[in-house]
Design a protein around this motif. Structure first.
Motif, PDB file in Angstrom:
ATOM      1  N   HIS A  73       0.858  -1.190   0.000  1.00 29.89           N
ATOM      2  CA  HIS A  73       0.000   0.000   0.000  1.00 29.89           C
ATOM      3  C   HIS A  73       0.885   1.228   0.000  1.00 29.89           C
ATOM      4  CE1 HIS A  73      -3.311  -2.681   0.871  1.00 29.89           C
ATOM      5  NE2 HIS A  73      -2.625  -3.164   1.891  1.00 29.89           N
ATOM      6  N   GLU A  74       0.511   2.224  -0.804  1.00 27.74           N
ATOM      7  CA  GLU A  74       1.369   3.390  -0.948  1.00 27.74           C
ATOM      8  C   GLU A  74       0.685   4.681  -0.514  1.00 27.74           C
ATOM      9  OE1 GLU A  74       4.243   3.678  -3.976  1.00 27.74           O
ATOM     10  OE2 GLU A  74       3.620   1.787  -4.872  1.00 27.74           O
ATOM     11  N   THR A  75      -0.098   4.589   0.533  1.00 20.67           N
ATOM     12  CA  THR A  75      -0.714   5.803   1.055  1.00 20.67           C
ATOM     13  C   THR A  75       0.335   6.624   1.790  1.00 20.67           C
ATOM     14  OG1 THR A  75      -1.283   4.843   3.198  1.00 20.67           O
ATOM     15  CG2 THR A  75      -2.910   4.578   1.410  1.00 20.67           C
ATOM     16  N   GLU A  77       0.257   7.573   4.812  1.00 22.17           N
ATOM     17  CA  GLU A  77       0.443   6.988   6.142  1.00 22.17           C
ATOM     18  C   GLU A  77       1.371   5.784   6.093  1.00 22.17           C
ATOM     19  OE1 GLU A  77      -2.701   7.648   4.874  1.00 22.17           O
ATOM     20  OE2 GLU A  77      -2.966   9.508   5.985  1.00 22.17           O
ATOM     21  N   HIS A  78       1.228   4.939   5.063  1.00 22.90           N
ATOM     22  CA  HIS A  78       2.097   3.766   4.943  1.00 22.90           C
ATOM     23  C   HIS A  78       3.547   4.177   4.689  1.00 22.90           C
ATOM     24  CE1 HIS A  78      -1.744   1.565   4.317  1.00 22.90           C
ATOM     25  NE2 HIS A  78      -1.091   0.651   5.008  1.00 22.90           N
ATOM     26  N   HIS A  79       3.737   5.160   3.817  1.00 23.44           N
ATOM     27  CA  HIS A  79       5.097   5.647   3.559  1.00 23.44           C
ATOM     28  C   HIS A  79       5.698   6.282   4.816  1.00 23.44           C
ATOM     29  CE1 HIS A  79       5.981   4.973  -0.691  1.00 23.44           C
ATOM     30  NE2 HIS A  79       4.688   5.126  -0.911  1.00 23.44           N
ATOM     31  N   ARG A  80       4.899   7.049   5.525  1.00 26.68           N
ATOM     32  CA  ARG A  80       5.387   7.696   6.751  1.00 26.68           C
ATOM     33  C   ARG A  80       5.780   6.653   7.790  1.00 26.68           C
ATOM     34  NH1 ARG A  80       2.233   9.605  11.091  1.00 26.68           N
ATOM     35  NH2 ARG A  80       0.518   9.202   9.678  1.00 26.68           N
ATOM     36  N   ALA A  81       4.968   5.621   7.947  1.00 28.98           N
ATOM     37  CA  ALA A  81       5.271   4.571   8.926  1.00 28.98           C
ATOM     38  C   ALA A  81       6.569   3.846   8.568  1.00 28.98           C
ATOM     39  CB  ALA A  81       4.107   3.581   9.010  1.00 28.98           C
ATOM     40  N   PHE A  82       6.745   3.544   7.277  1.00 26.17           N
ATOM     41  CA  PHE A  82       7.973   2.868   6.839  1.00 26.17           C
ATOM     42  C   PHE A  82       9.176   3.777   7.084  1.00 26.17           C
ATOM     43  CE2 PHE A  82      11.271   1.737   3.837  1.00 26.17           C
ATOM     44  CZ  PHE A  82      11.333   0.355   3.979  1.00 26.17           C
ATOM     45  N   ALA A  83       9.087   5.028   6.679  1.00 30.01           N
ATOM     46  CA  ALA A  83      10.197   5.974   6.846  1.00 30.01           C
ATOM     47  C   ALA A  83      10.528   6.180   8.325  1.00 30.01           C
ATOM     48  CB  ALA A  83       9.856   7.305   6.175  1.00 30.01           C
ATOM     49  N   ASP A  84       9.511   6.281   9.164  1.00 31.97           N
ATOM     50  CA  ASP A  84       9.745   6.443  10.604  1.00 31.97           C
ATOM     51  C   ASP A  84      10.502   5.247  11.166  1.00 31.97           C
ATOM     52  OD1 ASP A  84       8.477   8.898  10.610  1.00 31.97           O
ATOM     53  OD2 ASP A  84       6.602   8.138  11.501  1.00 31.97           O
ATOM     54  N   ARG A  85      10.120   4.040  10.757  1.00 29.22           N
ATOM     55  CA  ARG A  85      10.794   2.825  11.235  1.00 29.22           C
ATOM     56  C   ARG A  85      12.259   2.816  10.786  1.00 29.22           C
ATOM     57  NH1 ARG A  85       7.742  -0.646   9.235  1.00 29.22           N
ATOM     58  NH2 ARG A  85       9.081  -1.928   7.929  1.00 29.22           N
ATOM     59  N   MET A  86      12.524   3.266   9.555  1.00 29.66           N
ATOM     60  CA  MET A  86      13.906   3.314   9.065  1.00 29.66           C
ATOM     61  C   MET A  86      14.716   4.333   9.861  1.00 29.66           C
ATOM     62  SD  MET A  86      14.018   0.984   6.742  1.00 29.66           S
ATOM     63  CE  MET A  86      12.717   0.115   7.643  1.00 29.66           C
ATOM     64  N   ASN A 129       3.180  -4.685   5.107  1.00 27.25           N
ATOM     65  CA  ASN A 129       3.077  -3.750   3.994  1.00 27.25           C
ATOM     66  C   ASN A 129       4.278  -3.824   3.039  1.00 27.25           C
ATOM     67  OD1 ASN A 129       1.560  -1.777   2.578  1.00 27.25           O
ATOM     68  ND2 ASN A 129       3.006  -0.227   3.277  1.00 27.25           N
ATOM     69  N   VAL A 130       5.242  -4.680   3.322  1.00 26.88           N
ATOM     70  CA  VAL A 130       6.350  -4.886   2.394  1.00 26.88           C
ATOM     71  C   VAL A 130       5.952  -6.026   1.457  1.00 26.88           C
ATOM     72  CG1 VAL A 130       8.751  -5.631   2.134  1.00 26.88           C
ATOM     73  CG2 VAL A 130       8.134  -3.980   3.914  1.00 26.88           C
ATOM     74  N   GLN A 131       5.760  -5.676   0.199  1.00 22.67           N
ATOM     75  CA  GLN A 131       5.372  -6.667  -0.804  1.00 22.67           C
ATOM     76  C   GLN A 131       6.562  -7.537  -1.184  1.00 22.67           C
ATOM     77  OE1 GLN A 131       3.611  -4.937  -4.285  1.00 22.67           O
ATOM     78  NE2 GLN A 131       3.898  -6.751  -5.528  1.00 22.67           N
TER      79      GLN A 131
END
Length: 152
Positions: A73-75, A77-86, A129-131
């Protein structure tokens, strides 16, 4: 910014440990004028921070890996969550949101292949969310750097 600013910033990127006197000699300014410019760079957010660059070969084993990641998913919110985790993971050296078939390029550093694999599992395999992700282990570092070029 003028030519002296570009030269001074280039010198700081090359070695921020130089004295104000050395920098002034190289750009044709007094140490106090160099200090004022550096203070302005900090105040303007041009100079974010100064860090020590360590030689990993002198500190024990370090495994570097480049990981290519595609999200399901590329919303926003999904991008923000991934970036925050990184951002929150110290072993993530760099992370770029990119165009093309992959969504992110992530650079990892770990003390061993085993720990690099465990880190990959924790960061990517366990994320619903990681395909897809692909890990490329680095054999040799040819060049590293974060310097911003001022001319080509």
């Amino acid at each position: 910014m003028d030519e002296i600013d570009h030269r001074l910033l280039g010198l700081l990127q090359d070695d921020a440990g130089r004295t104000l006197f050395e920098l002034g000699e190289l750009v044709g300014l007094s140490p106090s004028a160099v200090q004022r410019r550096i203070a302005r760079y900090r105040a303007d957010g041009v100079l974010l921070k100064e860090v020590a660059v360590l030689d990993p070969r002198r500190l024990g084993p370090v495994v570097l890996a480049t990981v290519l990641v595609t999200l399901v998913h590329e919303t926003f919110e999904h991008h923000r969550a991934f970036a925050d985790r990184m951002r929150e993971t110290p072993q993530v050296q760099q992370c770029y949101n990119v165009a093309g078939p992959w969504d992110y390029v992530v650079i990892l550093a770990a003390p061993s292949i085993l720990e690099c694999g465990m880190l990959g599992n924790r960061l990517f395999k366990s994320d619903d969310n990681v395909q897809r992700y692909e890990t490329l282990v680095v054999f040799d570092t040819v060049k590293t750097g974060l310097a911003i070029p001022f001319s080509v």
